[in-house]
Design a protein around this motif. Structure first.
Motif, mmCIF file in Angstrom:
data_model
loop_
_atom_site.group_PDB
_atom_site.id
_atom_site.type_symbol
_atom_site.label_atom_id
_atom_site.label_comp_id
_atom_site.label_asym_id
_atom_site.label_seq_id
_atom_site.Cartn_x
_atom_site.Cartn_y
_atom_site.Cartn_z
ATOM 1 N N ASP A 1 0.807 -1.203 0.000
ATOM 2 C CA ASP A 1 0.000 0.000 0.000
ATOM 3 C C ASP A 1 0.851 1.268 0.000
ATOM 4 O OD1 ASP A 1 -2.312 -1.506 -0.001
ATOM 5 O OD2 ASP A 1 -2.499 -1.455 2.168
ATOM 6 N N VAL A 2 1.961 1.236 0.733
ATOM 7 C CA VAL A 2 2.855 2.386 0.827
ATOM 8 C C VAL A 2 4.239 1.872 1.233
ATOM 9 C CG1 VAL A 2 2.325 2.868 3.244
ATOM 10 C CG2 VAL A 2 3.131 4.721 1.777
ATOM 11 N N VAL A 3 5.272 2.558 0.775
ATOM 12 C CA VAL A 3 6.620 2.217 1.212
ATOM 13 C C VAL A 3 7.080 3.291 2.183
ATOM 14 C CG1 VAL A 3 9.032 2.062 0.502
ATOM 15 C CG2 VAL A 3 7.285 0.881 -0.800
ATOM 16 N N LEU A 4 7.446 2.859 3.379
ATOM 17 C CA LEU A 4 7.991 3.733 4.410
ATOM 18 C C LEU A 4 9.490 3.469 4.466
ATOM 19 C CD1 LEU A 4 7.700 5.668 6.784
ATOM 20 C CD2 LEU A 4 7.193 3.680 8.217
ATOM 21 N N TYR A 5 10.284 4.511 4.224
ATOM 22 C CA TYR A 5 11.732 4.343 4.146
ATOM 23 C C TYR A 5 12.413 5.376 5.046
ATOM 24 C CZ TYR A 5 16.227 3.326 1.961
ATOM 25 O OH TYR A 5 17.517 2.945 1.719
#
Length: 100
Positions: A1-5
């Motif tokens: 759903d989303v990439v958190l980096y």
């Protein structure tokens, strides 16, 4: 759903680039490298490293604003459409030549 980096320092962060190329919105730390790839509120979201509340706000923002989420996906795909290994290696070489 989303990439958190939440990377602390990346010269050429591949994870956000790969995510954008796959049509996934990104939330990354506002650190050197990341902030050269992700432009806040254009092709993704930036947060200040260590500020968990900002990460939570960004995740919730994407959840309740599907039109903005779609915009980040489109802008990320557009950004990545002009990036390729030839251009990336040229940019990397330019950095090294500047340092030398």
């Amino acid at each position: 759903d989303v990439v958190l980096y939440p990377g602390e320092f990346e010269i050429q962060p591949l994870v956000p680039q790969e995510a954008m190329a796959c049509g996934t919105p990104v939330i990354v730390s506002n650190t050197l490298g990341n902030n050269e790839i992700v432009k806040d509120n254009e092709n993704g979201l930036l947060f200040e490293l260590g500020k968990i509340d900002e990460i939570v706000e960004d995740i919730l923002f994407l959840e309740v604003n599907p039109e903005e989420r779609s915009n980040y996906v489109i802008q990320g795909l557009n950004f990545m459409s002009v990036r390729n290994w030839k251009e990336s290696s040229k940019l990397t070489l330019d950095v090294y030549l500047t340092i030398i």
